[in-house]
Design a protein around this motif. Structure first.
Motif, PDB file in Angstrom:
ATOM      1  N   ARG A   1       0.651  -1.149   0.071  1.00 32.75           N
ATOM      2  CA  ARG A   1      -0.162   0.213  -0.091  1.00 32.75           C
ATOM      3  C   ARG A   1       0.922   1.254   0.022  1.00 32.75           C
ATOM      4  NH1 ARG A   1      -5.421  -1.012   1.398  1.00 32.75           N
ATOM      5  NH2 ARG A   1      -5.666  -3.126   2.051  1.00 32.75           N
ATOM      6  N   GLY A   2       1.978   1.192  -0.357  1.00 30.98           N
ATOM      7  CA  GLY A   2       2.777   2.311  -0.410  1.00 30.98           C
ATOM      8  C   GLY A   2       3.790   2.119   1.139  1.00 30.98           C
ATOM      9  N   CYS A   3       4.800   2.702   1.205  1.00 29.85           N
ATOM     10  CA  CYS A   3       5.433   2.739   2.443  1.00 29.85           C
ATOM     11  C   CYS A   3       5.100   3.266   3.504  1.00 29.85           C
ATOM     12  CB  CYS A   3       7.025   3.388   2.018  1.00 29.85           C
ATOM     13  SG  CYS A   3       7.782   2.809   0.486  1.00 29.85           S
ATOM     14  N   ASP A   4       4.216   2.492   4.269  1.00 31.31           N
ATOM     15  CA  ASP A   4       3.092   3.087   5.362  1.00 31.31           C
ATOM     16  C   ASP A   4       3.285   2.094   6.717  1.00 31.31           C
ATOM     17  OD1 ASP A   4       1.870   0.585   4.627  1.00 31.31           O
ATOM     18  OD2 ASP A   4      -0.079   1.528   4.593  1.00 31.31           O
ATOM     19  N   GLY A   5       4.284   1.383   6.694  1.00 31.83           N
ATOM     20  CA  GLY A   5       4.649   0.512   7.983  1.00 31.83           C
ATOM     21  C   GLY A   5       3.531  -0.462   8.288  1.00 31.83           C
ATOM     22  N   SER A   6       2.838  -0.739   7.283  1.00 33.37           N
ATOM     23  CA  SER A   6       1.833  -1.844   7.442  1.00 33.37           C
ATOM     24  C   SER A   6       2.332  -3.424   7.656  1.00 33.37           C
ATOM     25  CB  SER A   6       0.760  -1.735   6.141  1.00 33.37           C
ATOM     26  OG  SER A   6       1.471  -2.071   4.942  1.00 33.37           O
ATOM     27  N   VAL A   7       3.763  -3.386   7.156  1.00 34.45           N
ATOM     28  CA  VAL A   7       4.279  -4.821   7.201  1.00 34.45           C
ATOM     29  C   VAL A   7       4.800  -5.059   8.714  1.00 34.45           C
ATOM     30  CG1 VAL A   7       6.575  -3.934   7.043  1.00 34.45           C
ATOM     31  CG2 VAL A   7       5.880  -6.309   6.110  1.00 34.45           C
ATOM     32  N   LEU A   8       4.621  -3.982   9.272  1.00 29.82           N
ATOM     33  CA  LEU A   8       5.092  -3.855  11.086  1.00 29.82           C
ATOM     34  C   LEU A   8       3.962  -4.328  11.858  1.00 29.82           C
ATOM     35  CD1 LEU A   8       7.200  -0.626  10.656  1.00 29.82           C
ATOM     36  CD2 LEU A   8       7.928  -2.948  10.638  1.00 29.82           C
ATOM     37  N   LEU A   9       2.562  -4.467  11.348  1.00 26.07           N
ATOM     38  CA  LEU A   9       1.624  -4.465  12.418  1.00 26.07           C
ATOM     39  C   LEU A   9       1.348  -5.988  12.466  1.00 26.07           C
ATOM     40  CD1 LEU A   9      -1.156  -2.055  10.564  1.00 26.07           C
ATOM     41  CD2 LEU A   9       0.011  -1.912  12.933  1.00 26.07           C
ATOM     42  N   ASN A  10       1.089  -6.349  13.810  1.00 23.82           N
ATOM     43  CA  ASN A  10       0.679  -7.481  14.216  1.00 23.82           C
ATOM     44  C   ASN A  10      -0.771  -7.997  13.880  1.00 23.82           C
ATOM     45  OD1 ASN A  10       3.147  -7.863  15.497  1.00 23.82           O
ATOM     46  ND2 ASN A  10       2.379  -7.801  17.410  1.00 23.82           N
ATOM     47  N   SER A  11      -0.826  -9.326  13.657  1.00 30.50           N
ATOM     48  CA  SER A  11      -2.132  -9.706  13.238  1.00 30.50           C
ATOM     49  C   SER A  11      -2.951  -9.911  14.693  1.00 30.50           C
ATOM     50  CB  SER A  11      -2.086 -11.339  13.108  1.00 30.50           C
ATOM     51  OG  SER A  11      -1.250 -11.462  11.852  1.00 30.50           O
ATOM     52  N   LYS A  12      -4.291  -9.249  14.628  1.00 31.91           N
ATOM     53  CA  LYS A  12      -5.135  -9.264  15.910  1.00 31.91           C
ATOM     54  C   LYS A  12      -6.569  -9.794  15.505  1.00 31.91           C
ATOM     55  CE  LYS A  12      -6.579  -5.533  18.714  1.00 31.91           C
ATOM     56  NZ  LYS A  12      -6.854  -3.919  18.916  1.00 31.91           N
ATOM     57  N   GLY A  13      -7.141 -10.604  16.371  1.00 30.54           N
ATOM     58  CA  GLY A  13      -8.542 -11.077  16.222  1.00 30.54           C
ATOM     59  C   GLY A  13      -8.278 -11.849  14.920  1.00 30.54           C
ATOM     60  N   LYS A  14      -9.655 -11.695  14.201  1.00 32.37           N
ATOM     61  CA  LYS A  14      -9.679 -12.145  13.025  1.00 32.37           C
ATOM     62  C   LYS A  14      -8.834 -11.991  11.729  1.00 32.37           C
ATOM     63  CE  LYS A  14     -14.435 -13.785  14.066  1.00 32.37           C
ATOM     64  NZ  LYS A  14     -15.948 -13.846  13.708  1.00 32.37           N
ATOM     65  N   ASN A  15      -8.162 -10.822  12.079  1.00 32.39           N
ATOM     66  CA  ASN A  15      -7.249 -10.314  10.868  1.00 32.39           C
ATOM     67  C   ASN A  15      -5.932 -10.690  10.938  1.00 32.39           C
ATOM     68  OD1 ASN A  15      -6.838  -8.418   8.570  1.00 32.39           O
ATOM     69  ND2 ASN A  15      -5.467  -7.550  10.146  1.00 32.39           N
ATOM     70  N   THR A  16      -5.547 -11.212   9.782  1.00 35.42           N
ATOM     71  CA  THR A  16      -4.087 -11.659   9.857  1.00 35.42           C
ATOM     72  C   THR A  16      -3.361 -10.848   8.963  1.00 35.42           C
ATOM     73  OG1 THR A  16      -4.950 -14.250   9.560  1.00 35.42           O
ATOM     74  CG2 THR A  16      -2.654 -13.530   8.850  1.00 35.42           C
ATOM     75  N   ALA A  17      -2.212 -10.082   9.574  1.00 38.06           N
ATOM     76  CA  ALA A  17      -1.548  -9.173   9.117  1.00 38.06           C
ATOM     77  C   ALA A  17      -0.434  -9.438   8.088  1.00 38.06           C
ATOM     78  CB  ALA A  17      -0.608  -8.270  10.212  1.00 38.06           C
ATOM     79  N   GLU A  18      -0.140  -8.749   7.281  1.00 36.42           N
ATOM     80  CA  GLU A  18       0.815  -8.769   6.179  1.00 36.42           C
ATOM     81  C   GLU A  18       2.208  -9.679   6.514  1.00 36.42           C
ATOM     82  OE1 GLU A  18       2.302  -5.112   4.462  1.00 36.42           O
ATOM     83  OE2 GLU A  18       0.109  -4.416   4.268  1.00 36.42           O
ATOM     84  N   LYS A  19       2.428  -9.179   7.733  1.00 34.81           N
ATOM     85  CA  LYS A  19       3.752 -10.136   8.381  1.00 34.81           C
ATOM     86  C   LYS A  19       3.826 -11.593   8.348  1.00 34.81           C
ATOM     87  CE  LYS A  19       4.737  -7.938  12.270  1.00 34.81           C
ATOM     88  NZ  LYS A  19       5.231  -7.571  13.359  1.00 34.81           N
ATOM     89  N   ASP A  20       2.437 -11.984   8.367  1.00 33.10           N
ATOM     90  CA  ASP A  20       2.122 -13.633   8.468  1.00 33.10           C
ATOM     91  C   ASP A  20       1.533 -13.884   7.271  1.00 33.10           C
ATOM     92  OD1 ASP A  20       2.653 -13.527  11.361  1.00 33.10           O
ATOM     93  OD2 ASP A  20       0.886 -12.668  11.912  1.00 33.10           O
ATOM     94  N   GLY A  21       1.811 -13.193   6.254  1.00 34.02           N
ATOM     95  CA  GLY A  21       1.252 -13.721   5.034  1.00 34.02           C
ATOM     96  C   GLY A  21       2.600 -14.626   4.473  1.00 34.02           C
ATOM     97  N   PRO A  22       2.421 -15.574   3.627  1.00 35.05           N
ATOM     98  CA  PRO A  22       3.164 -16.470   2.988  1.00 35.05           C
ATOM     99  C   PRO A  22       4.478 -15.818   2.566  1.00 35.05           C
ATOM    100  CG  PRO A  22       0.818 -17.173   2.225  1.00 35.05           C
ATOM    101  CD  PRO A  22       0.981 -15.858   2.824  1.00 35.05           C
ATOM    102  N   PRO A  23       4.622 -14.825   1.818  1.00 30.82           N
ATOM    103  CA  PRO A  23       5.841 -14.220   1.458  1.00 30.82           C
ATOM    104  C   PRO A  23       6.862 -13.614   2.723  1.00 30.82           C
ATOM    105  CG  PRO A  23       4.095 -13.549  -0.091  1.00 30.82           C
ATOM    106  CD  PRO A  23       3.199 -14.154   1.244  1.00 30.82           C
ATOM    107  N   ASN A  24       5.862 -13.452   3.668  1.00 26.16           N
ATOM    108  CA  ASN A  24       6.357 -12.540   4.754  1.00 26.16           C
ATOM    109  C   ASN A  24       6.887 -13.175   5.720  1.00 26.16           C
ATOM    110  OD1 ASN A  24       6.634 -10.101   2.975  1.00 26.16           O
ATOM    111  ND2 ASN A  24       4.734  -9.359   3.901  1.00 26.16           N
ATOM    112  N   VAL A  25       6.713 -14.562   6.004  1.00 23.53           N
ATOM    113  CA  VAL A  25       6.920 -15.153   7.379  1.00 23.53           C
ATOM    114  C   VAL A  25       8.309 -15.302   7.704  1.00 23.53           C
ATOM    115  CG1 VAL A  25       4.611 -16.596   7.194  1.00 23.53           C
ATOM    116  CG2 VAL A  25       6.593 -17.399   5.956  1.00 23.53           C
ATOM    117  N   SER A  26       9.026 -15.035   6.459  1.00 28.96           N
ATOM    118  CA  SER A  26      10.557 -15.273   6.655  1.00 28.96           C
ATOM    119  C   SER A  26      11.090 -13.965   6.979  1.00 28.96           C
ATOM    120  CB  SER A  26      11.191 -15.897   5.433  1.00 28.96           C
ATOM    121  OG  SER A  26      11.101 -15.250   4.337  1.00 28.96           O
TER     122      SER A  26
END
Length: 314
Positions: free
Chosen positions: A66-91
């Protein structure tokens, strides 16, 4: 197809109407921000030589959603799985560096500097500490409030061919020159077997190994990655100087000793092949192009707030 079109419209909206950036954005509100972040990154790198690669990759993966907005830094919460826990980002790793930098900055300039800016500055510092070029990072990004693992499917995959790569980059306003230059980030770090197993096991219906791979190199990869569905998280360095930011990567492309299909794809068009040749023969040319493309890529921003904690929205 409709969802992709909507995503592109959203990205275009943020690209054209996002936060204006400037090199002196924190001159009055947090003048020491860059030295604070540099110290944190430097301390981390002394203890962990893989931190620079982690920070650079994290920044790239943040900017491409979404552009450089720090969204990759957010933790998953509740029913929402965040970017950092998506398949390309787990490493992805080195999140702790951003946490430490944010804490240090907040102690001096509370609620002033965004996590997105901290990540952009940390990525620059990581490149410099690994022996790469420096540049003046435009600042003033805001942090985003949305982070979805499903969006990570938009990241360019290591299996992409040149057409897929070009489409992915052009959707973000990036050219073939940017593609070739930014791919040079692969000079740093380590890759798991899963990212290049497609080239060394069951390549196609008639060949087990990608014929574009140098044979002895392919054999060495197969020794580390013994099966197509390798489950032991094995892997290899991106290049022999994987903790140094240099132009070795481009030389390896011509030697057919690069890991990813997307790396080899840079030989697929005359334009990208010529760029690879130029970067392989001149580290200065690569550094200059890399800086230009990093500034261009990292200037996309569509955030809304200054997060107090990089892992959570306010």
């Amino acid at each position: 197809m409709a969802s992709m079109f909507i995503s592109l419209l959203i990205f275009s909206f943020f690209f054209f109407l996002g936060t204006p950036l400037s090199s002196n954005y924190y001159q009055n509100t947090c003048p020491n921000v860059e030295s604070i972040i540099k110290k944190v990154v430097s301390d981390a790198t002394r203890n962990d030589k893989t931190a620079p690669a982690g920070l650079l990759r994290m920044h790239f993966h943040d900017c491409f959603i979404r552009g450089c907005d720090g969204s990759v830094l957010l933790n998953s919460k509740g029913k929402n799985t965040a970017e950092k826990d998506g398949p390309p980002n787990v490493s992805l790793h080195a999140f702790y560096v951003i946490d430490k930098a944010k804490k240090a900055v907040e102690s001096v300039c509370p609620s002033v500097v965004s996590c997105a800016d901290i990540l952009a500055l940390a990525a620059r510092d990581a490149v410099v500490l690994a022996g790469g070029p420096s540049w003046d990072v435009p600042k003033g990004r805001k942090d985003g409030r949305i982070s979805k693992a499903s969006d990570t499917s938009q990241l360019p995959a290591p299996t992409f061919n040149i057409s897929q790569l070009q489409q992915s980059f052009s959707q973000r306003g990036l050219s073939l020159e940017d593609l070739a230059a930014l791919s040079g980030g692969h000079t740093l770090g380590f890759s798991h077997c899963s990212s290049f197993n497609n080239r060394i096991h069951n390549f196609n219906s008639t060949l087990d190994i990608d014929p574009s791979l140098q044979p002895s190199f392919a054999s060495s990869l197969r020794r580390f990655c013994t099966t197509k569905n390798n489950v032991n998280n094995a892997g290899v360095a991106m290049d022999p100087s994987s903790t140094s930011f240099d132009n070795t990567y481009y030389k390896l492309i011509f030697q057919h000793k690069v890991l990813f299909s997307s790396d080899n794809a840079l030989l697929s068009t005359p334009k990208t092949k010529n760029l690879v040749s130029n970067f392989a023969s001149s580290k200065d040319a690569f550094f200059k192009a890399f800086v230009k493309s990093m500034i261009k890529m990292s200037s996309f921003n569509g955030g809304q707030e200054i997060r107090k904690n990089c892992r959570f929205v306010n």
